[in-house]
Design an enzyme around this catalytic site. Sequence first.
Site, PDB file in Angstrom:
ATOM      1  N   LYS A 113       8.659 -17.521 -10.407  1.00 50.71           N
ATOM      2  CA  LYS A 113       7.829 -16.360 -11.127  1.00 50.71           C
ATOM      3  C   LYS A 113       6.454 -16.743 -11.773  1.00 50.71           C
ATOM      4  O   LYS A 113       6.734 -17.932 -12.587  1.00 50.71           O
ATOM      5  CB  LYS A 113       8.801 -15.723 -12.092  1.00 50.71           C
ATOM      6  CG  LYS A 113       8.482 -14.568 -12.704  1.00 50.71           C
ATOM      7  CD  LYS A 113       9.382 -13.722 -13.490  1.00 50.71           C
ATOM      8  CE  LYS A 113       8.456 -12.851 -14.596  1.00 50.71           C
ATOM      9  NZ  LYS A 113       9.316 -12.295 -15.670  1.00 50.71           N
TER      10      LYS A 113
ATOM     11  N   ASN B  88       0.921  -1.123  -0.130  1.00 53.40           N
ATOM     12  CA  ASN B  88       0.133   0.084  -0.003  1.00 53.40           C
ATOM     13  C   ASN B  88       0.946   1.144   0.025  1.00 53.40           C
ATOM     14  O   ASN B  88       2.032   1.100   0.155  1.00 53.40           O
ATOM     15  CB  ASN B  88      -1.081  -0.051   1.060  1.00 53.40           C
ATOM     16  CG  ASN B  88      -0.119  -0.169   2.427  1.00 53.40           C
ATOM     17  OD1 ASN B  88       0.441   0.802   2.774  1.00 53.40           O
ATOM     18  ND2 ASN B  88      -0.388  -1.307   3.188  1.00 53.40           N
TER      19      ASN B  88
ATOM     20  N   LYS C 100     -10.695  -3.579  19.116  1.00 55.70           N
ATOM     21  CA  LYS C 100      -9.390  -3.779  19.491  1.00 55.70           C
ATOM     22  C   LYS C 100      -8.836  -3.408  20.782  1.00 55.70           C
ATOM     23  O   LYS C 100      -7.781  -3.444  21.046  1.00 55.70           O
ATOM     24  CB  LYS C 100      -8.358  -3.063  18.393  1.00 55.70           C
ATOM     25  CG  LYS C 100      -8.908  -3.168  16.760  1.00 55.70           C
ATOM     26  CD  LYS C 100      -7.953  -2.747  15.801  1.00 55.70           C
ATOM     27  CE  LYS C 100      -8.370  -3.218  14.407  1.00 55.70           C
ATOM     28  NZ  LYS C 100      -7.235  -2.989  13.342  1.00 55.70           N
TER      29      LYS C 100
HETATM   30  O1  C5P Z   1      -8.692  -2.449  10.891  1.00 55.59           O
HETATM   31  P1  C5P Z   1      -7.853  -1.565  10.263  1.00 55.59           P
HETATM   32  O2  C5P Z   1      -6.517  -2.202   9.609  1.00 55.59           O
HETATM   33  O3  C5P Z   1      -8.281  -0.121   9.586  1.00 55.59           O
HETATM   34  O4  C5P Z   1      -7.145  -0.936  11.797  1.00 55.59           O
HETATM   35  C1  C5P Z   1      -6.229   0.177  11.647  1.00 55.59           C
HETATM   36  C2  C5P Z   1      -5.432  -0.067  12.934  1.00 55.59           C
HETATM   37  O5  C5P Z   1      -4.984  -1.182  13.082  1.00 55.59           O
HETATM   38  C3  C5P Z   1      -3.891   0.765  12.704  1.00 55.59           C
HETATM   39  O6  C5P Z   1      -3.367   1.010  13.770  1.00 55.59           O
HETATM   40  C4  C5P Z   1      -3.118  -0.608  12.224  1.00 55.59           C
HETATM   41  O7  C5P Z   1      -1.619  -0.375  12.746  1.00 55.59           O
HETATM   42  C5  C5P Z   1      -3.533  -1.880  12.796  1.00 55.59           C
HETATM   43  N1  C5P Z   1      -3.485  -2.951  12.217  1.00 55.59           N
HETATM   44  C6  C5P Z   1      -2.872  -4.068  12.472  1.00 55.59           C
HETATM   45  N2  C5P Z   1      -2.848  -5.370  12.002  1.00 55.59           N
HETATM   46  C7  C5P Z   1      -3.599  -5.300  10.926  1.00 55.59           C
HETATM   47  C8  C5P Z   1      -4.329  -4.311  10.391  1.00 55.59           C
HETATM   48  C9  C5P Z   1      -4.380  -3.186  10.972  1.00 55.59           C
HETATM   49  O8  C5P Z   1      -2.068  -3.969  13.597  1.00 55.59           O
HETATM   50  N3  C5P Z   1      -3.645  -6.447  10.135  1.00 55.59           N
END
Ligand code: C5P
Length: 407
Positions: free
Chosen positions: A306, A227, A358
């Site tokens: 690949k 990303n 979370k």
């Molecule tokens: O659920 P989402 O990805 O939008 O949440 C964002 C938050 O969760 C951010 O703080 C990101 O660092 C964390 N995150 C994580 N592990 C993931 C996805 C997101 O720690 N797989």
Amino acid sequence: MIKIYIFIIQNISMKTNMNKNILLGITGGIAAYKSANICSLLKKNGYNVKVVMTKNATEIITPLTLETLSKNRVAMNMWAEKSNIDVEHINLADWADLVLIAPATYNIIGKVANGIADDMLSTVISASCAPTYFALAMNVNMYNNPILKDNIKKLEGYGYNFIDADSGQLACDWIAKGRLKKETDIVDIINNYFESLEREIFLDGKNILITAGPTEEAIDPIRYLSNRSTGKMGYALAAASVKLGANVTLISGPTNLDIPNGVEFISVKSADDMYKAVFTKFEKMDIAIGCAAVADYRMKEYSPSKIKKNDGDLVFELTRNPDILMEMGRRKNKQILIGFAAESDNLIENAIKKLEKKNLNLIIANSTNAFGNDNNEVFFIDKEKNVLELPKMTKNDLAFKILETLK
Ligand code: C5P
């Protein structure tokens, strides 16, 4: 019920800068014309400014300009007639809380590095005990000259500071490194210095873990899913945490950023790597900030060779990555947990859902435009669902605002 507060930011730097004395030294590089803007910006930021110019600098910009902007007489000549019998170079050296040489030529750096004090500016620098910043500006070949590099190294060893030149179009028509850093950036560095003197070291001895940057999910040996995260916010948080006294562990996906000084740095690629690195460290942490843009999905099956192209479409099957922050929320005992939510729609509602899901103490909600930007405009949302709207600010300033919530 959601309560929204608007955060009114005070002009903190203006307050701390009042009555601070800056001695602005101007040498004879073509960038000397920019020193007028620096002088004006310093005055607007609340500093008292006195200017010392070399004879060569006066060929490029007139002392009258600097006198009008600084509201003080410009010093140039050691032997000029004076209205009193004070030793002017010593008075100026003692008066300064900080000495800024902008632009600083190859010549002034060579002189100071070799103990030469043969005009007003070099003499004042030699007699000053104040922190001194040289903002470099010169032709690229002078900039790359090993003699300059040696002189800078020597002066750094004595505690002198350097504001590195930027790359861009130089007066000599080269497009290369050697251009004076932007005037506003130079003044920001000076403001940061004075602010750091007043900073309360309230994270002293605290262990803080920060995740930053994107993750890379390998498709085959040469391709990956990722990303647009640059890691700027997470790195700013790590640098600010160090300044506030914390022991910082920065776990970062691939970025182009310099590793902040003083952090324990763990470089990872995939979400899985990040997950493993985080949970070797998490238990000992007092605070954890999940700032990384962790990929939510990875390839269900990685291709060790690949993938060849065919005529038709190619369909990948993806599988969920672990949610690192959610797992930290599940395991937390003493830790304070801060997360981020980047959303295109329904920012506040979605951020609150994440905060609860979370098990976070605080969530920073921002739009997806924040990716890659130097500035950010965010909302803080705490466990009681108080929503605090912050004005637009740099990620460096925002890092301190986020950490202040831990006071
Ligand atoms: O659920 P989402 O990805 O939008 O949440 C964002 C938050 O969760 C951010 O703080 C990101 O660092 C964390 N995150 C994580 N592990 C993931 C996805 C997101 O720690 N797989």
